[in-house]
Design a protein around this motif. Structure first.
Motif, PDB file in Angstrom:
ATOM      1  N   PRO A 160      10.915   0.772   1.916  1.00 40.71           N
ATOM      2  CA  PRO A 160       9.857   1.656   1.622  1.00 40.71           C
ATOM      3  C   PRO A 160       8.578   1.331   1.157  1.00 40.71           C
ATOM      4  N   GLU A 161       7.520   1.760   1.773  1.00 35.03           N
ATOM      5  CA  GLU A 161       6.224   1.149   1.507  1.00 35.03           C
ATOM      6  C   GLU A 161       5.584   2.282   0.378  1.00 35.03           C
ATOM      7  N   PRO A 178      -3.356  -3.084  10.809  1.00 39.03           N
ATOM      8  CA  PRO A 178      -4.069  -4.202  11.402  1.00 39.03           C
ATOM      9  C   PRO A 178      -4.955  -4.942  10.660  1.00 39.03           C
ATOM     10  N   VAL A 179      -5.533  -4.213   9.712  1.00 39.70           N
ATOM     11  CA  VAL A 179      -6.400  -4.935   8.950  1.00 39.70           C
ATOM     12  C   VAL A 179      -5.644  -5.557   7.586  1.00 39.70           C
ATOM     13  N   MET A 180      -4.422  -5.237   7.265  1.00 40.81           N
ATOM     14  CA  MET A 180      -3.710  -5.711   6.358  1.00 40.81           C
ATOM     15  C   MET A 180      -3.273  -7.142   7.146  1.00 40.81           C
ATOM     16  N   GLY A 181      -2.949  -7.055   8.375  1.00 43.94           N
ATOM     17  CA  GLY A 181      -2.511  -8.521   9.107  1.00 43.94           C
ATOM     18  C   GLY A 181      -3.692  -9.430   8.718  1.00 43.94           C
ATOM     19  N   CYS A 231      -4.338  10.696  -1.309  1.00 38.57           N
ATOM     20  CA  CYS A 231      -4.452  10.193  -2.736  1.00 38.57           C
ATOM     21  C   CYS A 231      -3.902   8.939  -3.124  1.00 38.57           C
ATOM     22  N   ALA A 232      -3.944   8.346  -4.296  1.00 37.53           N
ATOM     23  CA  ALA A 232      -3.707   6.844  -4.586  1.00 37.53           C
ATOM     24  C   ALA A 232      -2.506   6.524  -4.153  1.00 37.53           C
ATOM     25  N   ASP A 233      -1.667   7.390  -4.679  1.00 40.85           N
ATOM     26  CA  ASP A 233      -0.176   6.812  -4.455  1.00 40.85           C
ATOM     27  C   ASP A 233       0.028   6.657  -3.129  1.00 40.85           C
ATOM     28  N   PHE A 253       0.112  -0.406   1.034  1.00 37.85           N
ATOM     29  CA  PHE A 253      -0.157  -1.443   0.513  1.00 37.85           C
ATOM     30  C   PHE A 253      -1.270  -1.212  -0.649  1.00 37.85           C
ATOM     31  N   GLY A 254      -1.117  -0.109  -1.332  1.00 37.10           N
ATOM     32  CA  GLY A 254      -2.095   0.075  -2.500  1.00 37.10           C
ATOM     33  C   GLY A 254      -2.254  -0.947  -3.610  1.00 37.10           C
TER      34      GLY A 254
END
Ligand SMILES: Cc1cc2nc3c(=O)[nH]c(=O)nc-3n(C[C@H](O)[C@H](O)[C@H](O)COP(=O)(O)OP(=O)(O)OC[C@H]3O[C@@H](n4cnc5c(N)ncnc54)[C@H](O)[C@@H]3O)c2cc1C
Ligand code: FES
Lengths: 381, 362
Positions: free
Chosen positions: B60-61, B167-170, B190-192, B196-197
């Motif tokens: 889980p992410e 894709p940006v995380m890649g 929201c923040a949670d 990849f926060g």
């Protein structure tokens, strides 16, 4: 359904048009239930059968590399026969019916499957799915009914040639895959005239069949024997035997599907303007099941549920067993005969019909009565 | 992208020739099956096989997003950060194909994708709930041109929303060191919920990028005006944006220099559907009724027809088939294409619906 109606014991005389449509509706309902329910377990089933079949084939062929030793020959031949039967019946036949197309797996799909058989899939699908399943047991339309070379119904005119039909049937059983290839090619019709012999489409299809047969022969009678080295001739004999076993088995199962006593045939005229309910009814009366255990059902490709298969040719074969009681309940409720029996009985019954119809109608009766008349005349003289 | 130096044709080497001979012999021994079908039982991930991948991990992410780690088979040709991959997954026995952006850096031999659950989503739910390590999935080679050029521009802006971060995380994981001046504006409820926060915030803390989180629950929706306020030097930055259609549409309409804006869409914007009709797949011999909102691709698949497909949203042209006769409507624009008998107008089945009867050559 004129051919039925003119019979003294018309099996559907008691059904009204509404009854027939109600039967159709009830069968549609059974179909919808299976389509709704099919899923991961069905997919797992066919993948498992394919996996077992391939491993059995590989290991049997490996054992046959040593076929010089009689036990290896026996085990290998038996294993290969079973593998070939599984491939043709539970896998090939059913995949090519599109029973597994819903999985969207291009490796297990009616448009891509090529089977271990003399007839190329494309041609077989046309003559089997489009002709046999549409015109089931319609005399003169359904070539499965005697493959165009046999007399299978009293209504068919008798010729002296039919005297030999038990022999034809026996030869056809032994070399069934070539018989099927020939009739998928409509060889009889196409060789008859110069024109059709020269037809480019026929020529292309004939070429396709020869190519397929060449591939099959090369595999079973050249490559695997050569790989067996000193066991070459024994492997060749083993492969030949396995092919014959598969042929005779497939032929027997298919004879049981439409030939035993109790199965009805239909006239060409009788299917004009047929409704869905009437089509279902023809499938119900034109097919017969084979009773037996799980192994029997798998080895027949679930054609032991020929009735269910003919009603729903594109439902996954592993589901026929489950719907059979519901189908049978409809037969019972509407007073229709659900023809079924163990394999030896059904094969015997089909053969008896082949032999009986090789003679003119009522031949036996006429013979005895004519003899009786002569005896009378003699005693009077 | 991995570049291909056109290899010497394998035939040319003696080893290659031998291999070919052996394969021919194997094919003669397994006729009419492909020898690969037998090998697949034992080594489904070998390099000659159809591309597949083994699931290594599913974790889980966030509350509604999972990351799937995959080990691709030997046929995998690598990818460029920002590209996506099509994955074929069996759900209830039916193989379904969906696209997912690659979130892993190309080098480490494993691939990751991250999927956010969409309401009533069949595949995204399956990834989150049913997929288990050890299972095999089907894969296509990576595709897509939502990638950074080489050399990368000095000043870069990423604008992302929700699962559009993938894709940006890649790109960030693979090449943040190559990028000197990066701003990432990410919008999420929201923040949670930020996928990849913690990793993104760590990048920011380490001073490797400037992160602006727009939490729509409290800050309201991200629009172009808000963006200009958050990023004053907007006009100088070559921009890559991926997120909800509304955001991307607004950016595309209002961006000063369209040359400097690159977008990636996960869904197509659709026009009002028309009436459906009868679709005939002429070679497959299948006829079906489809409504005006169902892509011909889906209608065909539902009827068990083996349909070619790719992105399923009108960009890759893998699904193109000839329309022999009849009319279809483009689901994005509503435009109707008509073919006279004998024509072979090529249509994209994934974004075309029947408009009256139509004959498709398949
Ligand atoms: C190039 C590309 C890259 C993609 N990358 C990613 C990624 O990295 N991570 C990710 O989670 N998804 C990504 N997607 C979206 C993904 O392919 C699927 O569309 C998504 O997972 C939904 O599939 P499903 O089977 O769960 O939903 P379906 O069962 O197909 O659809 C269920 C319902 O949800 C709607 N729907 C479909 N897609 C979306 C969507 N994206 N957002 C909201 N509603 C939707 C449908 O219209 C339908 O009503 C990408 C798509 C493309 C084209
Ligand atoms: S599947 Fe990509 S354009 Fe249709």
């Amino acid at each position: 359904m004129t051919v039925l109606q003119k019979k003294a014991d018309n099996p559907i005389a008691h059904l009204s048009a509404d009854d027939i449509e109600e039967i159709g509706r009830r069968l549609d309902e059974i179909r919808a239930e299976v389509i709704e329910a099919r899923g991961a377990s069905d997919a797992a089933y066919i993948r498992k059968v394919i996996n077992v079949q391939r491993k059995l084939e590989l290991s049997s062929r490996a054992v046959l590399l040593l076929s010089l030793f009689p036990p290896a020959w026996l085990i290998g031949t038996a294993g290969l026969s079973v593998a070939k039967i599984l491939e043709n019946m539970e896998i090939g036949h059913n995949v090519m019916h599109g029973q597994w197309d819903w999985m969207r797996d291009q490796k297990i799909h009616s448009t891509t499957w090529e089977w271990d058989h003399a007839s190329p899939s494309d041609q077989w699908k046309h003559s089997h799915n489009e002709l046999h399943h549409t015109y089931t047991n319609v005399v003169g339309k359904d070539n499965d009914l005697g493959y165009g070379i046999m007399r299978v119904d009293e209504d068919q005119r008798w010729y002296p040639l039919y005297l030999a039909q038990p022999l034809w049937n026996f030869i056809n059983a032994m070399f069934f895959e070539y018989g099927i290839a020939a009739y998928d090619l409509e060889l009889g019709k196409n060789l008859a005239s110069k024109e059709s012999r020269r037809d480019p489409e026929f020529k292309a299809r004939a070429k396709q069949v020869f190519k397929k047969i060449r591939g099959q022969m090369t595999k079973d009678y050249v490559v695997h024997p050569l790989l067996s080295g000193p066991s070459a001739l024994h492997t060749l004999a083993a492969n030949f035997t396995a092919n014959i076993v598969r042929n005779v088995w497939a032929h027997s199962v298919i004879m049981c599907g439409h030939f035993p006593e109790g199965v009805e045939t239909f006239e060409r005229k009788s299917i004009d303007g047929e409704t869905r309910g009437e089509w279902y009814l023809r499938q119900m009366l034109g097919s017969a099941n084979i009773s037996g255990g799980r192994a029997m059902h798998i080895m027949t490709g679930n054609l032991s549920y020929q009735i269910e298969h003919h009603l729903f040719p594109d439902l996954p074969s592993n589901r026929y067993q489950e719907i059979a009681p519901k189908v049978r309940a409809i037969f019972d409720e509407y007073g229709l005969k659900y023809t079924t029996g163990p394999l030896p009985k059904q094969v015997g019954s089909a053969w008896a019909k082949v032999v009986r119809l090789s003679l003119p109608n009522d031949f036996a009766k006429k013979l005895t009565s004519r003899l009786g008349v002569r005896r009378l005349a003699l005693s009077a003289g | 992208m991995t570049t291909f130096v056109p290899d010497q044709s394998p035939r040319a080497t003696p080893r290659g020739r031998l291999r070919e001979r052996v394969w021919q012999l194997a094919a003669a021994a397994t006729h009419p099956r492909d020898p690969a079908d037998y090998l697949d039982m034992f080594r489904p991930l070998r390099s000659g096989a159809d591309l597949r991948a083994r699931v290594v991990d599913v974790r889980p992410e966030t509350a509604d997003a999972v990351t799937v780690v995959l080990r691709p088979g030997g046929a995998w040709r690598g990818h460029q950060p920002g590209q996506y991959v099509r994955i074929g997954i069996e759900v209830d026995g039916v193989r379904l194909w969906r696209s997912y952006s690659l979130t892993s850096a190309p080098e480490n031999g494993l691939l990751t994708i991250t999927a956010k659950a969409v309401p009533d989503g069949v595949v995204s739910a399956h990834l989150a709930q049913e997929l288990r390590p050890g299972q095999l999935v089907h894969l296509d080679q990576a595709v897509g041109d939502f990638v950074l050029p080489d050399p990368a521009p000095t000043k870069v802006l990423f604008v992302t929303g929700g699962s559009g971060i993938t894709p940006v995380m890649g790109m960030l994981r693979a090449g943040l060191d190559r990028l000197k001046d990066v701003v990432l504006v990410h919008s999420e409820a929201c923040a949670d919920d930020v996928i990849f926060g913690s990793e993104l915030r760590r990048f920011a803390e380490d001073g490797r990028l400037r992160l602006v989180e727009q939490h729509t629950d409290t800050h309201g929706r991200l629009d172009v005006a808000a963006l200009a306020e958050l990023v004053p030097d907007l006009a100088e930055r070559e921009t890559w944006a991926c997120g909800p259609a509304g955001l991307l549409d607004a950016l595309e309409e209002q961006w000063a220099d369209p040359e400097l804006l690159h977008t990636e869409r996960f869904r197509t914007a659709l026009a009002e559907p028309g009436d459906g009709g009868t679709v005939r797949f002429t070679a497959a011999g299948v006829t079906l009724e489809a409504d005006g909102a169902t892509p011909i691709l889906e209608a065909g698949e539902d009827a068990g027809v083996l349909m070619p497909s790719g992105c399923r949203m009108g960009i890759c042209f893998s699904c193109v088939l000839p329309l022999r006769e009849g009319s279809v409507r483009d689901l994005r624009s509503g435009e109707v294409t008509t073919a006279a008998p004998g024509d072979g107008v090529l249509i994209q089945t994934c974004i075309s619906a029947a408009a009256g009867s139509c004959d498709i050559d398949l």
